[in-house]
Design a protein around this motif. Structure first.
Motif, PDB file in Angstrom:
ATOM      1  N   LEU A 102       0.663  -1.475  -0.116  1.00  0.00           N
ATOM      2  CA  LEU A 102       0.267  -0.245  -0.658  1.00  0.00           C
ATOM      3  C   LEU A 102       0.894   1.328   0.399  1.00  0.00           C
ATOM      4  N   VAL A 103       0.339   1.782  -1.139  1.00  0.00           N
ATOM      5  CA  VAL A 103       1.640   2.747  -1.108  1.00  0.00           C
ATOM      6  C   VAL A 103       1.284   4.432  -1.217  1.00  0.00           C
ATOM      7  N   ALA A 104       1.210   5.312  -0.569  1.00  0.00           N
ATOM      8  CA  ALA A 104       1.147   6.569  -0.573  1.00  0.00           C
ATOM      9  C   ALA A 104      -0.262   6.648  -0.279  1.00  0.00           C
ATOM     10  N   SER A 136       5.647   8.536   2.163  1.00  0.00           N
ATOM     11  CA  SER A 136       6.924   9.529   2.309  1.00  0.00           C
ATOM     12  C   SER A 136       6.713  10.966   3.254  1.00  0.00           C
ATOM     13  N   SER A 137       7.008  11.369   3.610  1.00  0.00           N
ATOM     14  CA  SER A 137       7.468  12.542   4.973  1.00  0.00           C
ATOM     15  C   SER A 137       6.702  14.091   4.533  1.00  0.00           C
ATOM     16  N   ASP A 138       7.057  14.235   2.982  1.00  0.00           N
ATOM     17  CA  ASP A 138       6.215  15.143   2.225  1.00  0.00           C
ATOM     18  C   ASP A 138       5.248  15.428   1.099  1.00  0.00           C
ATOM     19  N   ASP A 139       4.458  14.505   1.641  1.00  0.00           N
ATOM     20  CA  ASP A 139       3.020  13.692   1.072  1.00  0.00           C
ATOM     21  C   ASP A 139       2.519  14.763   0.545  1.00  0.00           C
ATOM     22  N   PRO A 140       2.214  15.925  -0.630  1.00  0.00           N
ATOM     23  CA  PRO A 140       1.117  16.636  -0.484  1.00  0.00           C
ATOM     24  C   PRO A 140      -0.631  16.053   0.035  1.00  0.00           C
ATOM     25  N   TRP A 141      -0.706  14.962  -0.143  1.00  0.00           N
ATOM     26  CA  TRP A 141      -1.541  14.078   0.258  1.00  0.00           C
ATOM     27  C   TRP A 141      -2.560  13.559   1.504  1.00  0.00           C
ATOM     28  N   ALA A 142      -1.107  13.378   1.778  1.00  0.00           N
ATOM     29  CA  ALA A 142      -1.553  12.950   2.995  1.00  0.00           C
ATOM     30  C   ALA A 142      -0.075  13.104   4.462  1.00  0.00           C
ATOM     31  N   ASP A 160       8.231   4.361   6.053  1.00  0.00           N
ATOM     32  CA  ASP A 160       8.915   5.738   6.294  1.00  0.00           C
ATOM     33  C   ASP A 160      10.066   5.951   4.544  1.00  0.00           C
ATOM     34  N   ALA A 161       8.969   5.941   3.319  1.00  0.00           N
ATOM     35  CA  ALA A 161      10.417   6.576   2.467  1.00  0.00           C
ATOM     36  C   ALA A 161      11.093   7.663   2.116  1.00  0.00           C
ATOM     37  N   GLY A 162      10.873   8.816   3.311  1.00  0.00           N
ATOM     38  CA  GLY A 162      11.214   9.837   3.210  1.00  0.00           C
ATOM     39  C   GLY A 162      11.254  10.985   2.384  1.00  0.00           C
ATOM     40  N   PRO A 163      11.622  11.835   1.707  1.00  0.00           N
ATOM     41  CA  PRO A 163      10.782  13.522   1.431  1.00  0.00           C
ATOM     42  C   PRO A 163      10.990  12.892  -0.403  1.00  0.00           C
ATOM     43  N   GLN A 164       9.949  12.168  -0.876  1.00  0.00           N
ATOM     44  CA  GLN A 164       9.465  11.792  -1.753  1.00  0.00           C
ATOM     45  C   GLN A 164       8.565  11.899  -2.794  1.00  0.00           C
ATOM     46  N   GLY A 165       7.791  13.675  -2.226  1.00  0.00           N
ATOM     47  CA  GLY A 165       6.241  13.564  -2.717  1.00  0.00           C
ATOM     48  C   GLY A 165       5.515  12.270  -2.437  1.00  0.00           C
ATOM     49  N   HIS A 166       4.052  12.130  -4.030  1.00  0.00           N
ATOM     50  CA  HIS A 166       3.233  11.514  -3.725  1.00  0.00           C
ATOM     51  C   HIS A 166       3.976  10.095  -3.880  1.00  0.00           C
ATOM     52  N   LEU A 167       5.063   9.683  -4.210  1.00  0.00           N
ATOM     53  CA  LEU A 167       5.503   8.705  -4.838  1.00  0.00           C
ATOM     54  C   LEU A 167       4.600   7.915  -6.290  1.00  0.00           C
ATOM     55  N   ASN A 168       4.846   9.089  -6.888  1.00  0.00           N
ATOM     56  CA  ASN A 168       4.035   8.753  -8.059  1.00  0.00           C
ATOM     57  C   ASN A 168       4.361   9.031  -9.235  1.00  0.00           C
ATOM     58  N   ALA A 169       5.197   9.300 -10.860  1.00  0.00           N
ATOM     59  CA  ALA A 169       5.703   9.812 -11.728  1.00  0.00           C
ATOM     60  C   ALA A 169       6.028  10.832 -11.485  1.00  0.00           C
ATOM     61  N   ASP A 170       5.622  12.086 -11.259  1.00  0.00           N
ATOM     62  CA  ASP A 170       6.232  12.966 -10.865  1.00  0.00           C
ATOM     63  C   ASP A 170       7.337  13.050  -9.553  1.00  0.00           C
ATOM     64  N   ASP A 172      10.260  10.988 -10.436  1.00  0.00           N
ATOM     65  CA  ASP A 172      10.876  10.043 -10.286  1.00  0.00           C
ATOM     66  C   ASP A 172      11.394   8.863 -10.034  1.00  0.00           C
ATOM     67  N   LEU A 173       9.795   8.587  -9.322  1.00  0.00           N
ATOM     68  CA  LEU A 173      11.074   6.504  -9.103  1.00  0.00           C
ATOM     69  C   LEU A 173      11.196   6.034 -10.126  1.00  0.00           C
ATOM     70  N   GLY A 174      10.671   5.881 -11.397  1.00  0.00           N
ATOM     71  CA  GLY A 174      11.648   4.739 -12.483  1.00  0.00           C
ATOM     72  C   GLY A 174      10.137   3.339 -12.018  1.00  0.00           C
ATOM     73  N   TRP A 175      11.323   2.698 -12.370  1.00  0.00           N
ATOM     74  CA  TRP A 175      10.224   1.508 -12.276  1.00  0.00           C
ATOM     75  C   TRP A 175      10.750   1.048 -10.926  1.00  0.00           C
ATOM     76  N   TRP A 176      11.248   1.808  -9.926  1.00  0.00           N
ATOM     77  CA  TRP A 176      10.718   1.848  -8.220  1.00  0.00           C
ATOM     78  C   TRP A 176      11.378   0.597  -8.391  1.00  0.00           C
ATOM     79  N   ALA A 177      12.721   0.670  -7.411  1.00  0.00           N
ATOM     80  CA  ALA A 177      13.321  -0.580  -7.748  1.00  0.00           C
ATOM     81  C   ALA A 177      13.323  -1.270  -5.928  1.00  0.00           C
ATOM     82  N   GLU A 178      13.047   0.170  -5.039  1.00  0.00           N
ATOM     83  CA  GLU A 178      13.285   0.003  -3.483  1.00  0.00           C
ATOM     84  C   GLU A 178      11.405  -0.423  -3.780  1.00  0.00           C
ATOM     85  N   GLY A 179      10.391  -0.197  -4.245  1.00  0.00           N
ATOM     86  CA  GLY A 179       9.042  -0.547  -4.289  1.00  0.00           C
ATOM     87  C   GLY A 179       8.802  -2.477  -4.523  1.00  0.00           C
TER      88      GLY A 179
END
Length: 222
Positions: A102-104, A136-142, A160-170, A172-179
């Motif tokens: 369950l992401v963001a 994410s610690s700086d998610d604008p949606w939550a 806690d993924a750190g400051p990465q926004g909404h963990l979406n295309a914006d 810049d996660l790409g293929w998101w290896a951590e995910g």
């Protein structure tokens, strides 16, 4: 399992559950769908005008159509669709849904986003499957504290993924290896060689919360 190998029918199918607006071509969900033979999207419809009951019904249909174990990979409002499905479906623990990433998860309780109000209030019961919740610690949606509370209510391992926004295309996660590594942990906990739900290895999953070092180890970064 290699992403280039055919999907073994005995293993869980991964269903991605996008959020508001769906997931575009550079979103990690879309990239997983085109690169992993075990992964497909749940077409919820009404992406820009979501309706809770309609989304839950579409999700239920997609889960039942698999006719085998399912692992969900949800983003944003999709996480709330998953939680509401779990609230309403009444499944026994671990089947047919054997786990979830369950992401963001979007905050539907704050009233800050009118499009999310149909999903309020957030379900508060433990989910009937093992899960990892990433925020994410700086998610604008939550706010991250809201996400942490959801994880506690749902019985999810919190990351806690750190400051990465909404963990979406914006983001810049790409293929998101951590995910991908977190998804693999869910898959490992969810199924054995025959594709049956495994006992949940909670000690292994919960180690991620112990420290930053534990998180790096959990994600395969050390």
């Amino acid at each position: 399992m290699s992403i280039f190998s055919p999907h073994d029918a005995r293993e869980p199918v991964v269903l991605t559950v996008p959020g508001l607006g769906g997931s575009g071509p550079s979103h990690w969900q879309t990239l997983w769908e085109v690169s992993r033979p075990d992964t497909r999207r749940v077409e919820l419809g009404m992406w820009n005008t979501p309706h809770r009951n309609a989304w839950v019904t579409k999700l239920d249909q997609a889960i039942r159509a698999v006719q085998g174990p399912v692992v969900l990979a949800a983003h944003s409002l999709g996480c709330l669709a998953v939680a509401w499905w779990a609230e309403l479906a009444g499944q026994i623990y671990g089947t047919p849904v054997a786990g979830a990433l369950l992401v963001a998860p979007a905050d539907v309780d704050s009233g800050n986003h009118a499009a999310l109000s149909a999903f309020a209030p957030s379900p508060s019961k433990p989910l009937p499957f093992p899960s990892i919740l990433v925020a994410s610690s700086d998610d604008p949606w939550a706010h991250i504290d809201h996400s942490r509370n959801l994880a506690a209510n749902w019985g999810s391992v919190f990351v806690d993924a750190g400051p990465q926004g909404h963990l979406n295309a914006d983001s810049d996660l790409g293929w998101w290896a951590e995910g991908q590594r977190m998804l693999d942990r869910v898959l490992d906990a969810a199924s054995d060689r025959q594709g049956r739900p495994r006992p949940v290895e909670r000690h292994a999953l919960l180690a991620v919360n112990a420290s930053d070092a534990a998180q790096r180890h959990y994600l395969g970064q050390e």
